[in-house]
Write an enzyme that holds these catalytic residues in place. Structure first.
Site, PDB file in Angstrom:
ATOM      1  N   MET A   5     -23.925  21.551 -26.296  1.00 60.59           N
ATOM      2  CA  MET A   5     -22.835  20.771 -26.880  1.00 60.59           C
ATOM      3  C   MET A   5     -22.409  19.622 -25.982  1.00 60.59           C
ATOM      4  O   MET A   5     -21.253  19.549 -25.576  1.00 60.59           O
ATOM      5  CB  MET A   5     -21.650  21.676 -27.163  1.00 60.59           C
ATOM      6  CG  MET A   5     -21.234  22.519 -26.003  1.00 60.59           C
ATOM      7  SD  MET A   5     -20.454  24.021 -26.568  1.00 60.59           S
ATOM      8  CE  MET A   5     -21.849  24.798 -27.401  1.00 60.59           C
ATOM      9  N   PRO A   6     -23.344  18.741 -25.713  1.00 57.37           N
ATOM     10  CA  PRO A   6     -22.978  17.646 -24.795  1.00 57.37           C
ATOM     11  C   PRO A   6     -22.090  16.610 -25.475  1.00 57.37           C
ATOM     12  O   PRO A   6     -22.071  16.474 -26.698  1.00 57.37           O
ATOM     13  CB  PRO A   6     -24.326  17.015 -24.438  1.00 57.37           C
ATOM     14  CG  PRO A   6     -25.360  17.981 -24.891  1.00 57.37           C
ATOM     15  CD  PRO A   6     -24.764  18.744 -26.030  1.00 57.37           C
ATOM     16  N   TYR A   7     -21.388  15.892 -24.625  1.00 59.57           N
ATOM     17  CA  TYR A   7     -20.593  14.741 -25.039  1.00 59.57           C
ATOM     18  C   TYR A   7     -21.005  13.571 -24.151  1.00 59.57           C
ATOM     19  O   TYR A   7     -20.985  13.691 -22.925  1.00 59.57           O
ATOM     20  CB  TYR A   7     -19.103  15.044 -24.863  1.00 59.57           C
ATOM     21  CG  TYR A   7     -18.234  13.815 -25.024  1.00 59.57           C
ATOM     22  CD1 TYR A   7     -17.875  13.366 -26.282  1.00 59.57           C
ATOM     23  CD2 TYR A   7     -17.800  13.108 -23.917  1.00 59.57           C
ATOM     24  CE1 TYR A   7     -17.095  12.234 -26.432  1.00 59.57           C
ATOM     25  CE2 TYR A   7     -17.016  11.972 -24.069  1.00 59.57           C
ATOM     26  CZ  TYR A   7     -16.672  11.545 -25.329  1.00 59.57           C
ATOM     27  OH  TYR A   7     -15.907  10.415 -25.477  1.00 59.57           O
ATOM     28  N   THR A  29     -24.113  17.610 -30.486  1.00 60.01           N
ATOM     29  CA  THR A  29     -24.133  16.553 -29.469  1.00 60.01           C
ATOM     30  C   THR A  29     -23.394  15.337 -30.010  1.00 60.01           C
ATOM     31  O   THR A  29     -23.732  14.834 -31.074  1.00 60.01           O
ATOM     32  CB  THR A  29     -25.586  16.190 -29.098  1.00 60.01           C
ATOM     33  OG1 THR A  29     -26.225  17.333 -28.524  1.00 60.01           O
ATOM     34  CG2 THR A  29     -25.626  15.030 -28.110  1.00 60.01           C
ATOM     35  N   PHE A  30     -22.374  14.910 -29.270  1.00 56.44           N
ATOM     36  CA  PHE A  30     -21.581  13.739 -29.661  1.00 56.44           C
ATOM     37  C   PHE A  30     -21.959  12.567 -28.763  1.00 56.44           C
ATOM     38  O   PHE A  30     -22.118  12.736 -27.553  1.00 56.44           O
ATOM     39  CB  PHE A  30     -20.087  13.979 -29.430  1.00 56.44           C
ATOM     40  CG  PHE A  30     -19.398  14.890 -30.371  1.00 56.44           C
ATOM     41  CD1 PHE A  30     -20.073  15.579 -31.360  1.00 56.44           C
ATOM     42  CD2 PHE A  30     -18.019  15.081 -30.258  1.00 56.44           C
ATOM     43  CE1 PHE A  30     -19.398  16.422 -32.226  1.00 56.44           C
ATOM     44  CE2 PHE A  30     -17.332  15.927 -31.117  1.00 56.44           C
ATOM     45  CZ  PHE A  30     -18.023  16.596 -32.102  1.00 56.44           C
TER      46      PHE A  30
END
Lengths: 66, 66, 66, 66, 66, 66
Positions: free
Chosen positions: B1-3, B40-41
């Site tokens: 769940m990267p930003y 991923t945002f």
């Protein structure tokens, strides 16, 4: 190689004032930590007063209350 | 769940180019760290050249000096 | 002169993997926007799983539930 | 003295809704951590849908696909 | 009510030096924009050299190459 | 698909308290803006008191002065 982000409310800072912030912060990092200005970034964000809150109240309302 | 936050100067990146950044960064996180693209945002900030300084000088002035 | 901040959970990314992220993002900005790599910064933040939530639940709990 | 940054897509949040976010987050920090609201900042960023990606796709396209 | 975030590599800045950064940036915002220091926040992030890249290369490697 | 970053000083927030922040902020975004919690991220940063300044003074010193 510092990176500095300055957030202020969008209330009329001039290009000249923003230039002074960029110069001043960059020089501060040279003076205090001997950082290389060539790889020092300063990014200024100007935030609408509706979008900034302090004490749970938008700055727009704080300005009106004055 | 990267930003991922990408800050660039506001100098005419097109919607297509920004789409390529979003695709490319998301794929990179899959390839290198096996991250799930669905969570991923990527957020792109385009910053006025008056508001970005390098070497203590606003980019607006650096562009003129060229 | 782009600045990129990548936030991932602190779950064992190696120095080699972080190097690949730095290389890959920098190259992407060259390829898509013709940015100068010499003034491209990439900063990676590794965040404890207690400190990252998705769907209202800390990642620590999501990992246990798997 | 917490600092909270809320990023949302720029899709019509009203001044009233943003006020509710500012109030709600500030109160949450009082309730959970007994923080002083007088020194709690909330900054809301509204991001263009071309500039926000999820799953490698700009939100602009996700909205059209619906 | 400015908010300033300073990111530097984690290479031994002392508490005294960080204090000087906090003082200096706060004073700069008073001098240039007449901001109230009582509601000026400065947050310093110290980033591992493996986690900071410039020119596509981690700072850890740049330091070794010197 | 909101992204929320909460910065607090590193003064003993428990995993349970951080969970409450994550839950509370996520629910607030549902209540106020009808955001989908499944794509709402909350990231908490805990900052050393030497690295946070207010009124030009590090929090470490403010705590001692009390």
């Amino acid at each position: 190689m510092p990176y500095v982000n300055i957030k202020i409310t969008n209330e009329g800072a001039t290009a000249e004032q923003k230039k002074q912030l960029i110069e001043g912060v960059t020089q501060l990092l040279v003076d205090v930590l001997n950082k290389n200005p060539a790889t020092t970034f300063v990014v200024i964000d100007e935030v609408e007063t509706d979008n900034w809150g302090i004490g749970g109240v938008p700055v727009t309302e704080l300005r009106k209350a004055k």
